[in-house]
Design a protein around this motif. Structure first.
Motif, short mmCIF file in Angstrom:
data_model
loop_
_atom_site.label_atom_id
_atom_site.label_comp_id
_atom_site.label_asym_id
_atom_site.label_seq_id
_atom_site.Cartn_x
_atom_site.Cartn_y
_atom_site.Cartn_z
N TYR A 79 26.85 -28.51 -72.00
CA TYR A 79 27.56 -28.00 -71.17
C TYR A 79 28.41 -28.59 -70.36
O TYR A 79 29.79 -28.65 -70.21
CB TYR A 79 26.84 -26.87 -70.50
CG TYR A 79 27.66 -25.82 -69.69
CD1 TYR A 79 28.68 -25.06 -70.04
CD2 TYR A 79 27.62 -25.97 -68.34
CE1 TYR A 79 29.41 -24.19 -69.36
CE2 TYR A 79 28.28 -25.28 -67.44
CZ TYR A 79 29.35 -24.35 -67.93
OH TYR A 79 30.00 -23.75 -67.01
N HIS A 117 27.63 -12.53 -68.69
CA HIS A 117 26.84 -11.81 -68.41
C HIS A 117 27.36 -10.90 -67.35
O HIS A 117 26.87 -9.70 -66.93
CB HIS A 117 25.43 -11.91 -68.37
CG HIS A 117 24.83 -12.11 -69.81
ND1 HIS A 117 24.07 -11.17 -70.58
CD2 HIS A 117 24.82 -13.11 -70.69
CE1 HIS A 117 23.86 -11.60 -71.57
NE2 HIS A 117 24.00 -12.71 -71.73
N ARG A 154 19.80 -15.95 -81.89
CA ARG A 154 20.06 -15.35 -80.59
C ARG A 154 21.45 -15.95 -80.14
O ARG A 154 22.27 -15.54 -79.42
CB ARG A 154 19.04 -15.60 -79.53
CG ARG A 154 17.81 -14.76 -79.63
CD ARG A 154 16.69 -15.12 -78.78
NE ARG A 154 15.60 -14.28 -78.66
CZ ARG A 154 14.67 -14.34 -79.84
NH1 ARG A 154 14.92 -15.19 -80.82
NH2 ARG A 154 13.67 -13.73 -79.53
N VAL A 171 16.53 -27.68 -73.23
CA VAL A 171 17.37 -27.13 -72.23
C VAL A 171 18.09 -28.19 -71.51
O VAL A 171 19.28 -27.89 -71.04
CB VAL A 171 16.49 -26.25 -71.28
CG1 VAL A 171 17.23 -26.19 -70.06
CG2 VAL A 171 15.68 -24.92 -71.86
N PRO A 177 10.93 -27.27 -75.65
CA PRO A 177 11.86 -26.49 -74.67
C PRO A 177 12.41 -27.13 -73.70
O PRO A 177 13.68 -26.88 -73.48
CB PRO A 177 11.01 -25.26 -74.62
CG PRO A 177 9.91 -25.14 -75.72
CD PRO A 177 9.70 -26.43 -75.87
N THR A 197 26.73 -17.48 -70.49
CA THR A 197 25.73 -17.15 -69.31
C THR A 197 26.53 -16.18 -68.19
O THR A 197 26.16 -15.02 -67.78
CB THR A 197 24.79 -17.94 -68.94
OG1 THR A 197 24.10 -18.86 -69.89
CG2 THR A 197 23.95 -17.55 -67.65
N ARG A 198 27.54 -16.87 -67.77
CA ARG A 198 28.35 -16.47 -66.76
C ARG A 198 28.91 -14.93 -67.11
O ARG A 198 29.34 -14.36 -66.49
CB ARG A 198 29.54 -17.43 -66.51
CG ARG A 198 28.91 -18.25 -65.39
CD ARG A 198 29.14 -18.11 -63.95
NE ARG A 198 30.52 -17.89 -63.47
CZ ARG A 198 31.32 -18.95 -63.04
NH1 ARG A 198 30.80 -20.05 -63.02
NH2 ARG A 198 32.49 -18.73 -62.62
N VAL A 205 15.43 -25.97 -80.03
CA VAL A 205 13.95 -25.45 -80.02
C VAL A 205 13.59 -25.15 -81.61
O VAL A 205 12.42 -25.74 -82.00
CB VAL A 205 13.72 -24.34 -79.17
CG1 VAL A 205 12.24 -23.72 -79.42
CG2 VAL A 205 13.98 -24.61 -77.78
N ARG A 248 22.08 -28.26 -71.36
CA ARG A 248 22.63 -28.34 -69.83
C ARG A 248 23.52 -29.56 -69.82
O ARG A 248 24.74 -29.41 -69.36
CB ARG A 248 21.76 -28.21 -68.75
CG ARG A 248 20.97 -27.06 -68.58
CD ARG A 248 20.19 -27.02 -67.29
NE ARG A 248 20.58 -26.95 -66.08
CZ ARG A 248 19.88 -26.89 -64.88
NH1 ARG A 248 18.70 -26.44 -64.97
NH2 ARG A 248 20.44 -27.06 -63.83
N ALA A 254 20.21 -23.78 -76.56
CA ALA A 254 19.05 -24.56 -76.61
C ALA A 254 18.16 -23.98 -77.64
O ALA A 254 17.20 -24.74 -78.15
CB ALA A 254 18.14 -24.42 -75.15
N TYR A 255 18.32 -22.89 -78.07
CA TYR A 255 17.59 -22.25 -79.34
C TYR A 255 17.67 -22.99 -80.42
O TYR A 255 16.77 -23.17 -81.23
CB TYR A 255 18.10 -20.84 -79.67
CG TYR A 255 17.61 -19.96 -78.40
CD1 TYR A 255 16.07 -19.82 -77.94
CD2 TYR A 255 18.18 -18.89 -77.83
CE1 TYR A 255 15.54 -18.97 -76.99
CE2 TYR A 255 17.80 -18.10 -76.66
CZ TYR A 255 16.57 -18.05 -76.60
OH TYR A 255 15.99 -17.24 -75.27
N SER A 279 30.88 -20.05 -69.25
CA SER A 279 29.98 -20.17 -70.04
C SER A 279 29.49 -18.85 -70.55
O SER A 279 29.62 -17.68 -69.92
CB SER A 279 28.45 -20.81 -69.59
OG SER A 279 28.08 -19.79 -68.55
N PHE A 281 22.74 -20.92 -72.25
CA PHE A 281 21.51 -21.35 -72.49
C PHE A 281 20.97 -21.22 -73.94
O PHE A 281 20.04 -21.81 -74.25
CB PHE A 281 20.48 -20.67 -71.36
CG PHE A 281 19.86 -19.52 -71.86
CD1 PHE A 281 20.64 -18.35 -71.60
CD2 PHE A 281 18.46 -19.38 -72.32
CE1 PHE A 281 20.07 -17.00 -72.19
CE2 PHE A 281 17.94 -18.17 -72.93
CZ PHE A 281 18.78 -16.87 -72.75
N GLU A 282 21.75 -20.27 -74.57
CA GLU A 282 21.32 -19.86 -75.88
C GLU A 282 21.36 -20.94 -76.68
O GLU A 282 20.59 -21.24 -77.99
CB GLU A 282 22.16 -18.68 -76.32
CG GLU A 282 21.87 -17.45 -75.77
CD GLU A 282 22.68 -17.15 -74.92
OE1 GLU A 282 23.50 -17.98 -74.08
OE2 GLU A 282 22.84 -16.17 -74.19
#
Lengths: 401, 238
Positions: free
Chosen positions: B78, B108, B161, B71, B67, B105-106, B61, B75, B57-58, B103, B54-55
């Motif tokens: 991705y 983590h 980020r 996002v 936002p 995100t996964r 933004v 997505r 998207a920063y 990703s 998701f980072e």
């Protein structure tokens, strides 16, 4: 998994997770086909896993099963974890258990916990102010679900400012099932050292009107022993954090994935308690929990459990038992049944169950009243569940609003 | 046809290759992704493909996009990177191919990635060279997304980020992907890899971590760094 494919026994724990926090397929299989099922824990110990609500209720209320795991050599999930701490309320059997529990029970009644609502609401709103001022999207775990229990429970427990940083380092404990016994022991030791410093600080500078003070006073009056005071304090700190971070993460997640029910709650805040009950019912409450030990041979559902055998209970199997919950796989805040069963049964029924409900009600309502359009910033399939975490949950919950 | 340019020739190996796909570079079209994976996979014992979470998207933004729109685009980007990568691995016969396309995100879910990310954030806060490299790369990415609009320090604060979340893949590939040695493969050199590879940084790469630049021979010949079609997230240079 179909009934025609029999998994090899004993099952190896941890199991692959169900989709988005649903009951793991192996647990569901055991409930259907092998209600008293051998499971090998990461420590190498084989335990009996119970998955039917009636069997679990019978076992938890049966004093032929002991909770005392403090002795070396007791069955562990991985290594010398929180169950190895002597005389913790967790480890006590009746009648000592009842005497220690009585010291704290006044703190955790349904009525007593209501007065803490403003405290949780205040911390929730402060964190949401920060979320609002920060970047969008954001990780809700980092911004809200993890710090809320640390800040709010830290205040309620009376953690002095000089120990706040250490408290944040020690908790939440990872309770990592993939860890080594040495790492688990090290984590337990770090928490013991924190508790020892907290006791010293609060003996020197008492913080009346906190559970810590209540335990210290009971010790001073001789109601409980030094090790009962220490062990019980140790335990209530563990249970103040990670067991709350999990539903504070999975709750918002499942509500965002069931937008219609979320909209109902936002429109009618009296529904938040119903939503909390369904979150508690739907998700796990710490995987298999910690073992109990048979004091003598006991037959359960046709299986002989021998003296000294370990027994474990995934409470999510109980709250997904189709004999008691219709269509358990459906998240439905309008269910007639509540989430009580997730907290256990018998003498060790979770002391903090009413406080947990208050925390979750305040947290969910504050979050969604403030951010009614809050939504996942990734597909739910991308959420990072860590199967090795005892209180498994998405380790990150990216959201946008 | 591709070539692999190892940052340190002595570190060559055939253990594990980690392929970084970028939503912000036009080259990462389905055909290029397929060709790249088809070329790399037989050359290593194991392969994983990573895609920003998701980072991503920063960067949008920070470049001024609302936002929700940022996002949505991240997505979509991705999916556009993931699907051809999974298909390529499946066609190559890699078992459970979707497990090998991940990703950030996964990631983590993995304790090693989380621990490495904590170290990376600390390095960003305390090591001037890492900080400078992160901010330079962020400024470039946001600048391209902002279509010539000036990039402020505040924009970089938001989007950095994105760059920081990638650092664990540059330092801890062996731990995160369970390999003795792992090479991170990307289409160009970055100041961040240079800063990590330099022994003067507090951010050290795990034993067995190496890096390589992968180039398509056609682009070496004509000197173009980009395909003519837009990126999944239309940012040109990264």
């Amino acid at each position: 998994m179909t009934d025609t494919i029999e998994p090899e026994l004993p099952l190896q724990y941890p199991f692959p997770l169900g989709d988005t926090g649903a009951l793991p397929p192996l647990t569901a299989w055991a409930q259907r086909a092998k209600p008293v099922c051998p499971v090998r824990l990461p420590s190498g110990v084989t335990a009996w896993m119970l998955t039917r609500k009636d069997d679990v209720a019978q076992m938890l209320a049966d004093n032929r099963f002991s909770r005392n795991l403090a002795e070396p050599g007791s069955p562990r999930m991985v290594g010398e974890d929180l169950t190895s701490v002597h005389d913790a309320i967790f480890n006590l059997d009746p009648p000592a258990h009842g005497r220690v529990r009585q010291v704290l029970s006044g703190w955790f009644t349904r009525r007593a916990v209501q007065r803490h609502r403003p405290l949780f609401a205040r911390h929730a709103h402060r964190l949401l102010d920060q979320l609002s001022a920060g970047p969008n999207p954001a990780d809700l775990v980092e911004a809200y679900s993890a710090p809320l229990p640390l800040d709010a429970m830290g205040e309620l427990m009376g953690v002095p400012p000089e120990l706040a940083a250490e408290c944040r380092q020690v908790y939440p404990m990872s309770l990592d099932l993939s860890s080594t016994p040495e790492a688990v022991e090290k984590e337990t030791d770090a928490a013991k050292q924190f508790i020892a410093r907290l006791i010293a600080a609060r003996r020197a500078d008492p913080a009346p009107d906190t559970p810590v003070h209540t335990l210290l006073e009971a010790r001073r009056e001789g109601v409980i022993s030094e090790s009962e005071m220490f062990g019980t304090l140790f335990l209530i700190f563990v249970t103040s954090f990670d067991p709350l971070v999990a539903p504070l993460t999975t709750g918002p997640m499942i509500l965002m994935l069931h937008r219609r029910q979320l909209v109902e709650c936002v429109a009618d805040p009296s529904l938040w308690p119903k939503a909390v009950e369904e979150v508690l019912r739907y998700f796990h409450n710490g995987g298999l929990g910690f073992p109990r030990i048979a004091r003598e041979d006991v037959e359960l559902n046709g299986t002989m459990i021998r003296q000294g055998d370990a027994v474990v209970v995934p409470m999510q199997a109980v709250t997904w038992d189709p004999r008691h919950y219709r269509n358990p796989e459906r998240f439905n805040i309008h269910r007639a049944t509540d989430g009580s069963a997730t907290f256990g049964a018998g003498p060790h029924y979770c002391l903090g169950s009413q406080l947990a409900r208050v925390v979750l009600q305040e947290a969910f309502s504050a979050l969604f009243q403030r951010f009614p359009t809050l939504d996942l910033a990734v597909s739910e399939r991308e959420l990072p569940w860590d199967p090795n975490r005892m209180f498994t949950r998405p380790m990150q919950l990216p959201v946008t609003w | 046809m591709f070539t692999l340019d190892w940052l340190a020739e002595t570190a060559r190996h055939r253990d594990h290759v980690l392929v970084g796909l970028s939503p912000q570079n036009g080259r990462y079209k389905p055909e290029y992704i397929r060709n790249l994976i088809f070329w790399l996979q037989p050359r290593f014992r194991s392969i994983d493909v990573v895609i920003p979470g998701f980072e991503a998207a920063y960067t949008l933004v920070a470049a001024g996009h609302p936002p929700a729109q940022a996002v949505h685009r991240a997505r979509r980007a991705y999916r556009q990177l993931r699907n051809p990568a999974v298909r390529a691995l499946a066609d190559l016969g890699v078992p459970d191919p979707s497990r090998h396309v991940t990703s950030w995100t996964r990631l983590h879910a993995d304790a090693a990635y989380r621990a490495s990310l904590i170290r990376s954030r600390k390095a960003y806060l305390t090591d001037p060279r890492i900080r400078r490299a992160c901010r330079e790369m962020t400024a470039e990415v946001v600048g391209n997304a902002a279509d010539g609009q000036p990039v402020t320090q505040c924009d970089i604060d938001i989007a950095v980020r994105y760059v920081i979340a990638e650092i664990p893949l540059l330092t801890d590939g062996p731990d995160v992907f369970g390999a003795d040695r792992s090479v991170f493969v990307y289409h160009r050199a970055t100041p961040l890899v240079a800063a990590i590879a330099d022994s003067g940084s507090i951010l050290t790469a795990a034993p067995g971590q190496t890096w390589a630049i992968v180039s398509q021979e056609e682009e070496n010949r004509d000197g173009h760094d980009r395909t003519g079609t837009p990126a999944a997230i239309p940012v040109s240079a990264r």
